[in-house]
Design a protein around this motif. Structure first.
Motif, PDB file in Angstrom:
ATOM      1  N   LYS A 102       0.888  -1.024  -0.098  1.00 32.36           N
ATOM      2  CA  LYS A 102       0.011   0.091  -0.042  1.00 32.36           C
ATOM      3  C   LYS A 102       0.852   1.255  -0.049  1.00 32.36           C
ATOM      4  N   ALA A 103       0.352   2.377  -0.571  1.00 33.51           N
ATOM      5  CA  ALA A 103       1.109   3.691  -0.488  1.00 33.51           C
ATOM      6  C   ALA A 103      -0.017   4.700  -0.313  1.00 33.51           C
ATOM      7  N   ARG A 104       0.607   5.855   0.336  1.00 27.39           N
ATOM      8  CA  ARG A 104      -0.269   6.833   0.595  1.00 27.39           C
ATOM      9  C   ARG A 104      -0.926   7.607  -0.691  1.00 27.39           C
ATOM     10  N   LEU A 105      -1.893   8.146  -0.605  1.00 24.01           N
ATOM     11  CA  LEU A 105      -2.428   8.833  -1.663  1.00 24.01           C
ATOM     12  C   LEU A 105      -2.285  10.252  -1.202  1.00 24.01           C
ATOM     13  N   VAL A 106      -1.727  11.334  -1.810  1.00 28.07           N
ATOM     14  CA  VAL A 106      -1.485  12.634  -1.259  1.00 28.07           C
ATOM     15  C   VAL A 106      -2.300  13.635  -2.306  1.00 28.07           C
ATOM     16  N   CYS A 107      -3.408  14.306  -1.558  1.00 21.53           N
ATOM     17  CA  CYS A 107      -4.039  15.391  -2.307  1.00 21.53           C
ATOM     18  C   CYS A 107      -3.910  16.730  -1.427  1.00 21.53           C
ATOM     19  N   SER A 108      -3.051  17.475  -1.918  1.00 19.52           N
ATOM     20  CA  SER A 108      -2.749  18.694  -0.902  1.00 19.52           C
ATOM     21  C   SER A 108      -2.359  19.954  -1.862  1.00 19.52           C
ATOM     22  N   VAL A 109      -2.701  21.160  -1.156  1.00 22.57           N
ATOM     23  CA  VAL A 109      -2.620  22.267  -1.846  1.00 22.57           C
ATOM     24  C   VAL A 109      -1.105  22.853  -1.128  1.00 22.57           C
ATOM     25  N   PRO A 110       0.033  23.181  -2.057  1.00 19.98           N
ATOM     26  CA  PRO A 110       1.145  23.750  -1.386  1.00 19.98           C
ATOM     27  C   PRO A 110       0.847  24.834  -0.867  1.00 19.98           C
ATOM     28  N   GLY A 111       1.361  25.095   0.308  1.00 13.72           N
ATOM     29  CA  GLY A 111       1.032  26.605   1.098  1.00 13.72           C
ATOM     30  C   GLY A 111       2.660  27.311   1.229  1.00 13.72           C
ATOM     31  N   PRO A 112       2.475  28.336   1.756  1.00 17.41           N
ATOM     32  CA  PRO A 112       3.459  29.316   2.259  1.00 17.41           C
ATOM     33  C   PRO A 112       4.351  28.435   3.246  1.00 17.41           C
ATOM     34  N   SER A 113       5.848  28.928   3.019  1.00 18.45           N
ATOM     35  CA  SER A 113       6.881  28.391   4.083  1.00 18.45           C
ATOM     36  C   SER A 113       6.645  26.706   4.030  1.00 18.45           C
ATOM     37  N   GLY A 114       6.291  26.125   3.032  1.00 15.34           N
ATOM     38  CA  GLY A 114       6.343  24.593   2.684  1.00 15.34           C
ATOM     39  C   GLY A 114       5.304  23.937   3.597  1.00 15.34           C
ATOM     40  N   VAL A 115       4.260  24.547   4.091  1.00 14.12           N
ATOM     41  CA  VAL A 115       3.329  23.855   4.840  1.00 14.12           C
ATOM     42  C   VAL A 115       2.227  23.797   3.815  1.00 14.12           C
ATOM     43  N   ASP A 116       1.815  22.406   3.603  1.00 13.59           N
ATOM     44  CA  ASP A 116       0.935  21.994   2.573  1.00 13.59           C
ATOM     45  C   ASP A 116      -0.481  21.787   3.501  1.00 13.59           C
ATOM     46  N   THR A 117      -1.701  22.278   2.560  1.00 17.67           N
ATOM     47  CA  THR A 117      -2.759  21.978   2.978  1.00 17.67           C
ATOM     48  C   THR A 117      -3.501  20.566   2.626  1.00 17.67           C
ATOM     49  N   GLN A 118      -3.573  19.760   3.488  1.00 24.37           N
ATOM     50  CA  GLN A 118      -3.883  18.320   3.180  1.00 24.37           C
ATOM     51  C   GLN A 118      -5.346  18.087   3.449  1.00 24.37           C
ATOM     52  N   PHE A 119      -5.600  17.447   2.011  1.00 28.29           N
ATOM     53  CA  PHE A 119      -7.025  16.731   2.021  1.00 28.29           C
ATOM     54  C   PHE A 119      -7.033  15.255   2.117  1.00 28.29           C
ATOM     55  N   ASP A 120      -6.986  15.115   3.460  1.00 23.25           N
ATOM     56  CA  ASP A 120      -6.491  13.290   3.903  1.00 23.25           C
ATOM     57  C   ASP A 120      -7.598  12.412   3.586  1.00 23.25           C
ATOM     58  N   GLU A 121      -8.628  12.687   3.715  1.00 19.53           N
ATOM     59  CA  GLU A 121      -9.825  11.664   3.843  1.00 19.53           C
ATOM     60  C   GLU A 121     -10.544  11.390   2.441  1.00 19.53           C
ATOM     61  N   LEU A 122     -10.043  10.333   1.861  1.00 14.95           N
ATOM     62  CA  LEU A 122     -10.674   9.964   0.597  1.00 14.95           C
ATOM     63  C   LEU A 122     -12.256   9.468   0.654  1.00 14.95           C
ATOM     64  N   GLU A 123     -12.971  10.410  -0.187  1.00 11.79           N
ATOM     65  CA  GLU A 123     -14.362  10.008  -0.055  1.00 11.79           C
ATOM     66  C   GLU A 123     -14.820   9.063  -1.178  1.00 11.79           C
ATOM     67  N   ASP A 124     -14.392   9.325  -2.414  1.00 13.36           N
ATOM     68  CA  ASP A 124     -14.772   8.562  -3.482  1.00 13.36           C
ATOM     69  C   ASP A 124     -13.720   8.423  -4.491  1.00 13.36           C
ATOM     70  N   ILE A 125     -13.565   7.397  -5.453  1.00 10.00           N
ATOM     71  CA  ILE A 125     -12.571   7.187  -6.347  1.00 10.00           C
ATOM     72  C   ILE A 125     -13.510   6.903  -7.808  1.00 10.00           C
ATOM     73  N   PHE A 126     -12.892   7.533  -8.902  1.00  9.57           N
ATOM     74  CA  PHE A 126     -13.388   6.983 -10.171  1.00  9.57           C
ATOM     75  C   PHE A 126     -12.253   6.632 -11.304  1.00  9.57           C
ATOM     76  N   VAL A 127     -12.426   5.584 -11.595  1.00  3.67           N
ATOM     77  CA  VAL A 127     -11.396   5.157 -12.614  1.00  3.67           C
ATOM     78  C   VAL A 127     -11.640   5.413 -14.105  1.00  3.67           C
ATOM     79  N   LEU A 128     -11.114   6.389 -14.721  1.00  2.24           N
ATOM     80  CA  LEU A 128     -11.658   6.787 -16.129  1.00  2.24           C
ATOM     81  C   LEU A 128     -10.967   6.024 -17.030  1.00  2.24           C
ATOM     82  N   GLU A 129     -11.614   5.135 -17.688  1.00  2.00           N
ATOM     83  CA  GLU A 129     -10.726   4.266 -18.872  1.00  2.00           C
ATOM     84  C   GLU A 129     -10.272   5.040 -20.039  1.00  2.00           C
ATOM     85  N   THR A 130      -9.157   4.537 -20.557  1.00  2.00           N
ATOM     86  CA  THR A 130      -8.509   5.374 -21.751  1.00  2.00           C
ATOM     87  C   THR A 130      -8.344   4.487 -22.861  1.00  2.00           C
TER      88      THR A 130
END
Length: 283
Positions: free
Chosen positions: A113-141
């Motif tokens: 397993k690996a961590r999925l990161v979804c974050s907004v880079p912030g000032p002085s290197g502190v990211d705003t983390q959106f840590d809790e996955l609610e839904d996933i959609f896998v779009l076929e290509t």
């Protein structure tokens, strides 16, 4: 849970209290596959997970390399015992995993397993983390090995409630699984990057002729591979979103995003991905 090729795969709590959670495969009638699951009561495997979705995605031209990907959120063991932080995860197992011979019997020998990161880079290197996955959609290509993965995340922060959509490539997910392993060591059991020798065949590889013609089954894996897999489920490097940030954020809105469905639409100036987003209040 999902039914794939006549097998039932599920991520669920096996007991009433939710302490014994598992990703398991139950064979259906006429199947040659075995019942198999993650190890019970082992927080490094799964730690109070909430499962969001599972998908079968081919890895190479060989069906022997086909993997199942599970998306969930869980208490982060690497954040420390006292920290109740939740991280989002992508985990994978090989479809042809039948468990070990002397150790990890009826247990996955390819679970990583690996961590999925979804974050907004912030000032002085502190990211705003959106840590809790609610839904996933896998779009076929056009390439079945490389769908595009869309995730909806929320923050557990009481300071600024918010949600975000992040997009991931399979290349970045595979890169995390092909990268260094995380390792717990030292008197205080801190999580560090594993710098030791990695056994062969590489842990997490499916038994197939693509990489290794010697091992026809996970029961043929050398003991050192299986014992390595007992201790090393977590990858050291996280999976970062395309562009390094969310494609959409909603902060301090009166609603939270909870669902995502994506359509690829062809327009005159090329294809567009159209997002259909659902909120917690049914909107």
């Amino acid at each position: 849970s999902s039914s794939l090729d006549g097998e039932l795969y599920a991520g669920t709590s096996v007991d009433f209290m939710g302490a014994n959670a598992a990703i398991f495969r139950t064979p259906v009638q006429g199947s040659s596959q075995h019942y198999i699951r993650t190890e019970a009561y082992e927080h490094n495997w799964l730690n109070e997970p909430d499962f969001v979705g599972s998908f079968s995605i081919p890895d190479t031209h060989s069906p022997d390399d086909d993997k199942l990907y599970f998306f969930f959120r869980e208490r982060a063991a690497e954040a420390g015992h006292t920290d109740k932080r939740v991280y989002s995860r992508v985990a994978r197992v090989c479809k042809n995993d039948v468990g070990g011979k002397r150790s990890l019997i009826n247990r996955w020998t390819t679970f990583l397993k690996a961590r999925l990161v979804c974050s907004v880079p912030g000032p002085s290197g502190v990211d705003t983390q959106f840590d809790e996955l609610e839904d996933i959609f896998v779009l076929e290509t056009k390439d079945p090995q490389n769908p595009t993965v869309y995730g909806v995340f929320s923050t557990s922060s009481s300071i600024f409630p918010g949600s975000a959509v992040c997009v991931y490539s399979m290349a970045s997910i595979r890169a995390a699984f092909n990268g260094p392993f995380a390792h717990k060591e030292g008197p205080d059991y801190r999580w560090v990057e594993y710098k030791g020798r990695i056994p062969y065949p590489r842990p997490g590889t499916c038994p197939s002729e693509t990489y290794d013609a010697l091992h026809k089954s996970t029961k043929d894996f050398p003991d050192e591979v299986v014992s390595f897999m007992r201790q090393h489920q977590l990858m050291w490097e996280p999976v970062l979103p395309l562009g390094g940030r969310p494609i959409l954020t909603r902060v301090n809105a009166p609603y939270m995003l909870k669902r995502v469905v994506v359509d690829r639409v062809d327009a005159e100036d090329g294809p567009y991905d159209v997002l259909h987003l659902g909120t917690g209040d049914g909107g």
